[in-house]
Write an enzyme that holds these catalytic residues in place. Structure first.
Site, PDB file in Angstrom:
ATOM      1  N   GLU A   1      14.702  41.782  30.895  1.00 53.15           N
ATOM      2  CA  GLU A   1      16.079  41.317  30.878  1.00 53.15           C
ATOM      3  C   GLU A   1      16.317  40.625  29.535  1.00 53.15           C
ATOM      4  O   GLU A   1      15.505  39.804  29.105  1.00 53.15           O
ATOM      5  CB  GLU A   1      16.296  40.374  32.062  1.00 53.15           C
TER       6      GLU A   1
ATOM      7  N   CYS B   1      21.513  34.013  34.557  1.00 54.81           N
ATOM      8  CA  CYS B   1      20.713  35.220  34.789  1.00 54.81           C
ATOM      9  C   CYS B   1      21.239  36.057  35.953  1.00 54.81           C
ATOM     10  O   CYS B   1      21.747  35.524  36.934  1.00 54.81           O
ATOM     11  CB  CYS B   1      19.264  34.854  35.075  1.00 54.81           C
TER      12      CYS B   1
ATOM     13  N   CYS C   1      16.847  36.681  38.065  1.00 57.58           N
ATOM     14  CA  CYS C   1      16.477  35.607  38.994  1.00 57.58           C
ATOM     15  C   CYS C   1      17.818  35.045  39.461  1.00 57.58           C
ATOM     16  O   CYS C   1      18.260  33.983  39.069  1.00 57.58           O
ATOM     17  CB  CYS C   1      15.598  34.566  38.330  1.00 57.58           C
TER      18      CYS C   1
ATOM     19  N   HIS D   1      19.069  29.449  39.149  1.00 57.89           N
ATOM     20  CA  HIS D   1      19.811  28.451  38.367  1.00 57.89           C
ATOM     21  C   HIS D   1      20.855  27.741  39.237  1.00 57.89           C
ATOM     22  O   HIS D   1      21.189  26.585  38.989  1.00 57.89           O
ATOM     23  CB  HIS D   1      20.452  29.096  37.137  1.00 57.89           C
TER      24      HIS D   1
ATOM     25  N   ARG E   1       9.613  33.378  37.401  1.00 51.90           N
ATOM     26  CA  ARG E   1       8.895  33.407  36.117  1.00 51.90           C
ATOM     27  C   ARG E   1       8.281  32.067  35.733  1.00 51.90           C
ATOM     28  O   ARG E   1       7.673  31.958  34.666  1.00 51.90           O
ATOM     29  CB  ARG E   1       9.834  33.913  35.009  1.00 51.90           C
TER      30      ARG E   1
ATOM     31  N   SER F   1      11.140  31.336  30.904  1.00 48.60           N
ATOM     32  CA  SER F   1      10.883  32.258  29.785  1.00 48.60           C
ATOM     33  C   SER F   1      11.010  31.555  28.436  1.00 48.60           C
ATOM     34  O   SER F   1      10.491  32.069  27.442  1.00 48.60           O
ATOM     35  CB  SER F   1      11.801  33.482  29.853  1.00 48.60           C
TER      36      SER F   1
ATOM     37  N   CYS G   1      12.344  37.194  30.696  1.00 53.41           N
ATOM     38  CA  CYS G   1      13.788  37.222  30.912  1.00 53.41           C
ATOM     39  C   CYS G   1      14.419  36.426  29.779  1.00 53.41           C
ATOM     40  O   CYS G   1      14.421  35.192  29.793  1.00 53.41           O
ATOM     41  CB  CYS G   1      14.188  36.640  32.247  1.00 53.41           C
TER      42      CYS G   1
ATOM     43  N   CYS H   1      17.711  34.373  30.440  1.00 59.91           N
ATOM     44  CA  CYS H   1      17.349  33.025  30.884  1.00 59.91           C
ATOM     45  C   CYS H   1      16.880  32.170  29.707  1.00 59.91           C
ATOM     46  O   CYS H   1      17.291  31.030  29.553  1.00 59.91           O
ATOM     47  CB  CYS H   1      16.192  33.084  31.875  1.00 59.91           C
TER      48      CYS H   1
HETATM   49 NI1  NFC Z   1      16.353  35.435  34.156  1.00 56.62          NI
HETATM   50 FE1  NFC Z   1      14.626  33.322  35.179  1.00 56.62          FE
HETATM   51  C1  NFC Z   1      14.829  31.513  35.423  1.00 56.62           C
HETATM   52  C2  NFC Z   1      13.495  33.123  33.786  1.00 56.62           C
HETATM   53  O1  NFC Z   1      14.621  30.435  35.608  1.00 56.62           O
HETATM   54  N1  NFC Z   1      12.795  33.016  32.936  1.00 56.62           N
HETATM   55  O2  NFC Z   1      12.446  33.571  37.040  1.00 56.62           O
HETATM   56  C3  NFC Z   1      13.324  33.347  36.447  1.00 56.62           C
HETATM   57  O3  NFC Z   1      14.920  35.153  35.043  1.00 56.62           O
HETATM   58  O4  NFC Z   1      14.445  36.095  35.518  1.00 56.62           O
END
Ligand code: NFC
Length: 558
Positions: A14, A61, A64, A68, A485, A508, A552, A555
Site C-alpha cells: 500500500e 489507511c 488497516c 486509526h 503491522r 510502517s 503500508c 500509513c
Molecule cells: Ni496502512 Fe497500518 C497502521 C501501518 O497503523 N503501517 O497495520 C497497519 O496499514 O496497513
C-alpha cells in the site's frame, strides 16, 4: 560511488515506497528507504472536534481500515478519562482481531506469496500429484481433488494464453531464486484465488459491528452498534450467529490453509532464515485488553522493548515520557521550528509541509541530506522493529503458552533454531503464527460477549462526560494499540474543546523510516544490508525482505 539499484515503486504494497541499494558488486552495502508521497492528515485534524477525529484519522489507511479509528477514539478517551463498557471492549477486540486475520492472510497470499511462488511454473504441475501434496499437508481441507487442481490450472492457462497475466503480470517468473516444485506452485496459486473469495466473506464482521468496511464506524466512549437480541437492531440473534460463523470460517482457513502453506513453502526456502535479520531491537505497545485500557496486565499482547535480541530483559515503554518516543527529521523532508537536529515527543510534535531544503524530483536520493516524507521514530534514541515478529517474540519471551507451543512446533517442523526468527522468513512465519493465536482467541471474546448479553448487560456506550462543556479547557492523551503491522499510537492535545495538536506515530514509519540524526538506519534499511542479488536487474531478494514487513506507506507518511 558504487552502483545503486533502485526499486521504485515497490509493488504489492500500500502506498509509494522507493528503495535504493548501494551495491558492492552484487552485494547490498547500504540501503535507503524513502516514502515518496506526502499527505498531511495530522494537519487536517487541527481545530476539529475531538469526537470526530476518528473519522478523519481512519482515512490514513484503507488497508488497516479500522486501526486509526481505534487509536483515535482511545486517545480521546485517555485525554478525557472515559471508561469504555465491557461489551464495547469485547466488540473492539473482535474487530481488531478480524482486521489481523483478514489483513495477514491477504498479505501472505496477495502481496507476499508471489515472491516465493512461481505462477508460470504452476502450469507444468501434475494435478494428481498436486492433490496428493495438498492432502498430505492439510488432510481436512475440502478443495484438494485432482479435478479441482486441474480446473485451477485451466483457469491459469487461459490467463497466460490470452497474453494477459492480469493480476499475475510483471513478476520475475523463471528467476532461479524460485525453488518450489510445480505442484507446490499450483497449490499456492489455487489458495491465492480461494483467499480472494474468503476475505470478501469474513470482512463482513466489520460491517456487522461497524456498519461497513473499509472504515467501519467508531464512537468515543464505546461502539456505535446497539445490542437488542430480540429486535432488528444492529446486534441481534441473527447477527451474533453470523459473527460466530465468520469466526469459524476464519479459524478454518488459518488452520487448514494459511498455517500449512506457510510451513510447506518455508521448508523450500530455509536459506531465508539467515537473511534480512535487521535491527535486533523490537517493540510492542500491547493490546487486546480483557478488562480495560487502564489494566495493561490484562492485555493478550504485553508491551515492552527487546534490545539486541536479548529475550531475558523486557524494557518498559512509557508513551507519555518526553524522552522515550520521539520523532526525528534529520533525513526527512521536514523542518522543526527548533532545528532539524531535534527529536520531538509527539505531544510537542510538528508536521509542516513547507520544507525548505531540496526535495523531489531527483534522479537519486540525496541520502546525506533528506530523502523521505517519513519521519524517523525512535525509542530512547534507538531504532526498533515493530510488527508480528516483535509481538511473537514478546509473547514468547513472556511465556505465552499458545505462542510458545506454536513457535516450538514450527521450528521443529522446519528443523530451525530460535535464531531463525530474526530473518526475512522468520518475520513472515511470525505473522502466520500470530494470526492463529488471535483467531483462536476470538472465540473467547465472542463467548464472553454472548455471556454478558445473556446476563442482561447490553450496554455498548458510556455517555458520561460526552458533552464538551464538561471537559477541562486543556487535556491531552495517547491512544495506542497493536495494528497488524505493529505498534500504533495517536497523541492528541485538546484546547477549549478543539484539537490543538494531533500526531500519529505509525508502525510502517517505525520500520520504513529513514536514517536518524545519528545516522542509524531504520528497520527496512538495516535488514537489506548484506543481501546478495543474483541479478541486480531482477531484485527479487529486495522484494522478499521488504515484503516480509508488509509495508503500508499510506500509513507511514500519513
Ligand atoms: Ni496502512 Fe497500518 C497502521 C501501518 O497503523 N503501517 O497495520 C497497519 O496499514 O496497513
Amino acid at each position: 560511488m558504487a552502483d545503486r539499484v533502485v526499486v521504485d515503486p515497490i509493488t504489492r504494497i500500500e502506498g509509494h515506497l522507493r528503495i535504493e541499494a548501494q551495491m558492492n558488486g552484487n552485494t547490498i552495502e547500504q540501503a535507503y528507504s524513502a516514502g515518496t508521497m506526502v499527505r498531511g492528515i495530522e494537519i487536517i485534524l487541527r481545530g476539529r472536534d475531538p469526537r470526530d477525529a476518528w473519522a478523519y484519522a481512519q482515512r490514513i489507511c484503507g488497508v488497516c481500515t479500522l486501526v486509526h479509528g481505534m487509536a483515535s477514539v482511545r486517545s480521546v478517551e485517555n485525554a478525557l478519562n472515559y471508561a469504555v463498557p465491557p461489551n464495547a471492549q469485547l466488540i473492539r477486540n473482535l474487530m481488531i482481531a478480524a482486521q489481523y486475520v483478514h489483513d495477514h492472510v491477504m498479505h501472505f497470499y496477495h502481496l507476499h506469496a508471489l515472491d516465493w511462488v512461481d505462477v508460470v511454473s504452476a502450469l507444468k504441475a501434475d494435478p494428481k500429484a498436486t492433490s496428493e501434496l495438498a492432502q498430505k499437508i492439510s488432510p481436512s481441507w475440502p478443495n484438494s481433488s485432482a479435478g479441482y487442481f486441474a480446473d485451477q490450472q485451466t483457469k491459469l492457462k487461459k490467463f497466460v494464453e490470452s497474453g494477459q497475466l492480469g493480476i499475475f503480470a510483471k513478476a520475475y517468473w523463471g528467476h532461479p531464486a524460485y525453488k518450489l516444485p510445480p505442484e507446490a506452485n499450483l497449490m499456492a496459486v489455487s489458495h491465492y484465488l480461494e483467499a480472494l473469495a474468503w476475505q470478501r466473506d469474513v470482512v463482513k464482521l466489520h460491517a456487522i459491528f461497524g456498519g461497513k468496511n473499509p472504515h467501519p464506524n467508531f464512537l468515543v466512549g464505546g461502539v456505535p452498534c446497539p445490542i437488542d437480541v430480540n429486535s432488528d437492531s444492529a446486534i441481534n440473534m441473527e447477527r451474533l450467529a453470523q459473527v460466530q460463523t465468520i469466526i469459524k470460517q476464519m479459524q478454518d482457513f488459518v488452520d487448514k490453509v494459511y498455517v500449512p502453506d506457510t510451513l510447506a513453502i518455508a521448508s523450500f526456502y530455509k536459506d531465508w532464515f539467515k537473511q534480512g535479520e535487521g535491527l535486533g531491537n523490537f517493540m510492542t505497545y500491547g493490546d487486546f485488553p480483557e478488562k480495560g485500557m487502564d489494566d495493561p496486565a490484562s492485555f493478550l499482547i504485553p508491551s515492552g522493548v527487546i534490545l539486541n535480541r536479548d529475550l531475558s530483559t523486557i524494557h518498559p515503554v512509557d508513551l507519555n515520557a518526553d524522552d522515550q518516543i520521539q520523532e526525528f527529521v534529520a533525513h526527512s523532508w521536514y523542518d522543526y521550528s527548533g532545528g532539524k537536529e531535534q527529536g520531538l515527543h509527539p505531544y510537542a510534535g510538528e508536521t509542516e509541509l513547507n520544507y525548505s531544503g531540496p526535495k523531489p524530483p531527483y534522479t537519486q536520493l540525496e541520502v546525506d541530506q533528506s530523502y523521505s516524507w517519513m519521519k524517523s521514530p525512535r525509542w530512547k534514541g534507538q531504532p526498533v522493529e515493530v510488527g508480528p515478529l516483535a509481538r511473537v517474540l514478546m509473547l514468547y519471551a513472556t511465556g505465552h503458552e499458545h505462542t510458545k507451543a506454536l513457535v516450538d512446533y514450527s521450528l521443529k517442523y522446519l528443523d530451525a533454531p530460535i535464531e531463525a526468527l530474526y530473518s526475512t522468513l522468520g518475520r513472515t512465519a511470525a505473522r502466520t503464527l500470530e494470526t492463529k493465536v488471535i483467531a483462536d482467541k476470538m472465540q473467547t471474546w465472542f463467548d464472553n460477549l454472548v455471556a454478558n448479553i445473556k446476563a442482561g448487560d447490553t450496554k455498548t456506550f458510556n455517555e458520561t462526560l460526552w458533552e464538551p462543556s464538561s471537559w477541562p479547557s486543556k487535556a491531552q492523551g495517547v491512544g495506542y494499540m497493536e495494528a497488524p503491522r505493529g505498534a500504533l499510537a495517536h497523541w492528541i492535545v485538546i484546547k477549549d474543546g478543539k484539537i490543538d495538536n494531533y500526531q500519529a506515530v505509525v508502525p510502517s514509519t517505525w520500520n520504513a523510516g529513514p536514517r536518524d540524526v545519528q545516522n542509524q538506519p531504520g528497520a527496512y534499511e538495516a535488514s537489506l544490508a548484506g543481501h546478495e542479488l543474483h541479478d541486480p536487474k531482477q531484485p527479487v531478494e529486495i522484494l522478499r525482505t521488504i515484503h516480509s514487513f508488509d509495508p503500508c506507506i499510506a500509513c507511514a507518511v500519513h
